[in-house]
Design a protein around this motif. Structure first.
Motif, PDB file in Angstrom:
ATOM      1  N   MET A  44      50.867  36.091   0.513  1.00  0.00           N
ATOM      2  CA  MET A  44      50.663  34.675   0.697  1.00  0.00           C
ATOM      3  C   MET A  44      49.985  34.486   2.057  1.00  0.00           C
ATOM      4  O   MET A  44      50.432  35.034   3.054  1.00  0.00           O
ATOM      5  N   THR A  45      48.927  33.711   2.098  1.00  0.00           N
ATOM      6  CA  THR A  45      48.199  33.499   3.350  1.00  0.00           C
ATOM      7  C   THR A  45      48.613  32.193   4.017  1.00  0.00           C
ATOM      8  O   THR A  45      48.926  31.206   3.342  1.00  0.00           O
ATOM      9  N   ILE A  46      48.616  32.223   5.332  1.00  0.00           N
ATOM     10  CA  ILE A  46      48.879  31.028   6.138  1.00  0.00           C
ATOM     11  C   ILE A  46      47.601  30.729   6.916  1.00  0.00           C
ATOM     12  O   ILE A  46      47.121  31.564   7.689  1.00  0.00           O
ATOM     13  N   ASN A  47      47.049  29.561   6.716  1.00  0.00           N
ATOM     14  CA  ASN A  47      45.848  29.139   7.422  1.00  0.00           C
ATOM     15  C   ASN A  47      46.252  28.522   8.764  1.00  0.00           C
ATOM     16  O   ASN A  47      47.164  27.715   8.819  1.00  0.00           O
ATOM     17  N   PHE A  48      45.575  28.914   9.854  1.00  0.00           N
ATOM     18  CA  PHE A  48      45.911  28.359  11.157  1.00  0.00           C
ATOM     19  C   PHE A  48      44.673  28.255  12.038  1.00  0.00           C
ATOM     20  O   PHE A  48      43.643  28.861  11.772  1.00  0.00           O
ATOM     21  N   TRP A  49      44.784  27.450  13.098  1.00  0.00           N
ATOM     22  CA  TRP A  49      43.733  27.261  14.088  1.00  0.00           C
ATOM     23  C   TRP A  49      44.344  27.371  15.472  1.00  0.00           C
ATOM     24  O   TRP A  49      45.502  27.023  15.675  1.00  0.00           O
ATOM     25  N   LYS A  50      43.521  27.826  16.417  1.00  0.00           N
ATOM     26  CA  LYS A  50      43.945  27.875  17.818  1.00  0.00           C
ATOM     27  C   LYS A  50      42.912  27.170  18.672  1.00  0.00           C
ATOM     28  O   LYS A  50      41.723  27.271  18.413  1.00  0.00           O
ATOM     29  N   GLU A  51      43.396  26.461  19.662  1.00  0.00           N
ATOM     30  CA  GLU A  51      42.544  25.799  20.650  1.00  0.00           C
ATOM     31  C   GLU A  51      43.058  26.184  22.025  1.00  0.00           C
ATOM     32  O   GLU A  51      44.262  26.143  22.268  1.00  0.00           O
ATOM     33  N   GLY A  52      42.173  26.535  22.936  1.00  0.00           N
ATOM     34  CA  GLY A  52      42.568  26.884  24.300  1.00  0.00           C
ATOM     35  C   GLY A  52      43.097  28.295  24.370  1.00  0.00           C
ATOM     36  O   GLY A  52      44.055  28.632  23.688  1.00  0.00           O
ATOM     37  N   GLU A  53      42.464  29.118  25.166  1.00  0.00           N
ATOM     38  CA  GLU A  53      42.854  30.528  25.243  1.00  0.00           C
ATOM     39  C   GLU A  53      43.232  30.958  26.657  1.00  0.00           C
ATOM     40  O   GLU A  53      43.399  32.131  26.920  1.00  0.00           O
ATOM     41  N   LYS A  54      43.366  30.013  27.578  1.00  0.00           N
ATOM     42  CA  LYS A  54      43.742  30.375  28.947  1.00  0.00           C
ATOM     43  C   LYS A  54      45.174  30.898  28.960  1.00  0.00           C
ATOM     44  O   LYS A  54      46.108  30.195  28.590  1.00  0.00           O
ATOM     45  N   GLU A  55      45.346  32.137  29.390  1.00  0.00           N
ATOM     46  CA  GLU A  55      46.643  32.800  29.352  1.00  0.00           C
ATOM     47  C   GLU A  55      47.701  32.118  30.216  1.00  0.00           C
ATOM     48  O   GLU A  55      48.883  32.232  29.954  1.00  0.00           O
ATOM     49  N   ASP A  56      47.278  31.402  31.256  1.00  0.00           N
ATOM     50  CA  ASP A  56      48.248  30.794  32.172  1.00  0.00           C
ATOM     51  C   ASP A  56      48.796  29.456  31.658  1.00  0.00           C
ATOM     52  O   ASP A  56      49.704  28.892  32.262  1.00  0.00           O
ATOM     53  N   LEU A  57      48.277  28.962  30.539  1.00  0.00           N
ATOM     54  CA  LEU A  57      48.754  27.691  29.994  1.00  0.00           C
ATOM     55  C   LEU A  57      49.953  27.913  29.078  1.00  0.00           C
ATOM     56  O   LEU A  57      50.041  28.925  28.386  1.00  0.00           O
ATOM     57  N   PRO A  58      50.875  26.952  29.031  1.00  0.00           N
ATOM     58  CA  PRO A  58      52.003  27.073  28.085  1.00  0.00           C
ATOM     59  C   PRO A  58      51.521  26.919  26.643  1.00  0.00           C
ATOM     60  O   PRO A  58      50.482  26.324  26.377  1.00  0.00           O
ATOM     61  N   LYS A  59      52.298  27.466  25.722  1.00  0.00           N
ATOM     62  CA  LYS A  59      51.959  27.390  24.296  1.00  0.00           C
ATOM     63  C   LYS A  59      52.523  26.117  23.686  1.00  0.00           C
ATOM     64  O   LYS A  59      53.608  25.668  24.060  1.00  0.00           O
ATOM     65  N   LEU A  60      51.780  25.550  22.731  1.00  0.00           N
ATOM     66  CA  LEU A  60      52.215  24.357  22.004  1.00  0.00           C
ATOM     67  C   LEU A  60      51.921  24.567  20.527  1.00  0.00           C
ATOM     68  O   LEU A  60      50.781  24.841  20.141  1.00  0.00           O
ATOM     69  N   LEU A  61      52.940  24.450  19.698  1.00  0.00           N
ATOM     70  CA  LEU A  61      52.795  24.592  18.249  1.00  0.00           C
ATOM     71  C   LEU A  61      52.917  23.218  17.614  1.00  0.00           C
ATOM     72  O   LEU A  61      53.915  22.527  17.794  1.00  0.00           O
ATOM     73  N   LEU A  62      51.882  22.807  16.870  1.00  0.00           N
ATOM     74  CA  LEU A  62      51.885  21.510  16.192  1.00  0.00           C
ATOM     75  C   LEU A  62      52.154  21.745  14.709  1.00  0.00           C
ATOM     76  O   LEU A  62      51.447  22.511  14.053  1.00  0.00           O
ATOM     77  N   ILE A  63      53.183  21.091  14.181  1.00  0.00           N
ATOM     78  CA  ILE A  63      53.583  21.250  12.784  1.00  0.00           C
ATOM     79  C   ILE A  63      53.385  19.923  12.065  1.00  0.00           C
ATOM     80  O   ILE A  63      53.951  18.905  12.473  1.00  0.00           O
TER      81      ILE A  63
END
Length: 72
Positions: free
Chosen positions: A1-20
């Motif tokens: 089963m595949t999960i489609n996803f997107w990422k924005e912003g790749e700066k390692e020093d930024l905190p992660k945010l998951l939008l559901i």
């Protein structure tokens, strides 16, 4: 089963945010705001199973409640 996803912003020093997204929507719900949020976060959004461009498991439902029960 595949999960489609997107990422924005790749700066390692930024905190992660998951939008559901909500039931019956897709990760594209956030496409406008994700670019703005990527200034402050590494944003990831995805399509829940059976929604958007993610895989759709085979299931048989009679009404909306059956569908909610299947996915929870």
């Amino acid at each position: 089963m595949t999960i489609n996803f997107w990422k924005e912003g790749e700066k390692e020093d930024l905190p992660k945010l998951l939008l559901i997204h909500g039931f019956g929507a897709s990760g594209m719900t956030y496409y406008r705001i994700a670019a703005q949020l990527s200034k402050f976060f590494r944003v990831t959004t995805f399509d829940l199973l059976g929604m958007g461009a993610s895989g759709r498991p085979k299931f048989n439902v009679k009404n909306g409640l059956d569908c909610i029960e299947y996915f929870t």
